[in-house]
Design a protein around this motif. Sequence first.
Motif, short mmCIF file in Angstrom:
data_model
loop_
_atom_site.label_atom_id
_atom_site.label_comp_id
_atom_site.label_asym_id
_atom_site.label_seq_id
_atom_site.Cartn_x
_atom_site.Cartn_y
_atom_site.Cartn_z
N TYR A 1 -9.17 -5.14 1.67
CA TYR A 1 -7.83 -4.74 1.23
C TYR A 1 -7.85 -4.29 -0.23
CZ TYR A 1 -2.89 -4.69 0.19
OH TYR A 1 -1.64 -4.29 -0.20
N LEU B 1 0.83 -1.20 0.00
CA LEU B 1 0.00 0.00 0.00
C LEU B 1 0.86 1.25 0.00
CD1 LEU B 1 -2.88 -0.69 2.54
CD2 LEU B 1 -3.00 -0.65 0.05
N ASP C 1 -7.14 5.17 3.94
CA ASP C 1 -7.75 3.88 4.24
C ASP C 1 -8.98 3.99 5.13
OD1 ASP C 1 -5.47 3.21 2.97
OD2 ASP C 1 -4.51 2.23 4.67
N ARG D 1 -6.17 3.94 -2.68
CA ARG D 1 -4.85 4.59 -2.67
C ARG D 1 -4.44 4.94 -4.09
NH1 ARG D 1 -0.78 3.66 2.04
NH2 ARG D 1 -2.19 2.95 3.68
N ILE E 1 -9.13 -0.69 -0.33
CA ILE E 1 -8.22 0.40 0.02
C ILE E 1 -7.04 0.48 -0.95
CG2 ILE E 1 -8.89 0.55 2.46
CD1 ILE E 1 -6.44 -0.97 3.19
#
Lengths: 126, 329
Positions: B207, B151, B161, B214, B210
């Motif tokens: 996951y 990330l 997040d 990002r 996010i």
Amino acid sequence: MPGVDNCLQEAMAIPGAIGASIVDYTTGFPVATTGAAPNADHEAAAAGTADVVQAATSRSLFVSAVPHDLLEDLIITTAGGYHLLRLVQTDFDSRLVLYLWLDRVHGNLAVARRRMQKLADELVAA
Amino acid sequence: MSPSKTAAPVRLLTQAAGERQTGALVVQGHPGGTVYLLEGLIMYAESVAAPGVGELLTASGRLAGRTWQAALDAGTSLAQVGHLLLEQGHLTRGELELCVLGAIYDAAYFALAAPGGPVEFLPGATHWLGPVIRVEPAAVTREARRRARLLDEIFPHPEVDVAPVTPVPRPPVERVTVTALQWELLVHADGQRTPADLALLLGRAGYATIQELRRLAAAGLIERPAPPAADQPDFVRLPGVHPTAVDARRPAAPADTPPVARPAPDPPRHALEPESSGSTGTVYRPPKLTRRKPGAKLPKDVGPNAPPLHTGTDEVLLKRIRTALRALR
């Protein structure tokens, strides 16, 4: 009804199979592995597998040429072997690919590709 | 996400796994999560930021809500929900195993790699799903750390997040390319929903959500949230207390929108669908870039009788609460 381990066992039963795994291609993580991996590193192989799938699905435009077109498999041919990547289509959210490393001499690409298709379908089909 | 904060849950997990214990590792905090061990191996994990097996299967339409509920009713007390679904032929073993594997790694990331609060181990606790598949804790903790690193390679701003997602009203470039999941996120982001809300609503892995957020933030397609304050970031959004939220019934509240002098701003597309937010009424964020053609009418939704749209998030939340209560029986 084959489970994950059973699916990988059957992949290893394909003539010429050297190693197999199921890879999450968003993270490049092998959720299940069996047999050998290129450079004896399943995790590095999974990261490479993810890169290749990402390149085909999001960085190239092959898959978006026709609406509802779908990536089915990718085949990488090297002097020593074949690398088959078969996408596993689940109804629920997952991004998984079934990977098989095949010996160039002992393996038969057409046979292996058909068997991989069947394995990926049976893994998730009711 | 610094190593010192992640050390405690991971150390306790490694210790419990080393002793081949059965129980639940509860990590409190934002978002926190629970990792279930069966004889030293991880059999399930859950977190509010990661849709569980039930949400993944029902949100995608793979299982009807009724089917899932029936399996919960029959299997929760015996901790055999997974076994029942297989026995009754609703899922193949492969599907269930892959779904559980995905849910474990997804929730474990939030429980183990995100900044957490107090940790405790509850010996003997089991999960209602029952044993479906087991994973080495070492593999899970290593993967959780690797995911945190991935990330930060995309866009090193962890506040993305947890903060409510607001698409920018005007893209920073002339031509925009998005993936299918990015599109879904942009369409459903309304300035109120957090990444966890969106993941639950869409039935997407937390996951993966996010990760795409990002990327969207790096591309300048969603607003950069303010960096977290010194105190704990408020992960759970409370309806009605958002500082920039205004009451839709009084759209021209002058105190909240000083720079915008227009009497009846036409909100951007994502604000046209106000969330129903319980008893506090309908709220939406005031638009930053507002343009309205002269003579255009105010959209119906912003009028005095705004119909409650988008109850999806609330339904999902209620389902989770019900599931959690059942597990306590």
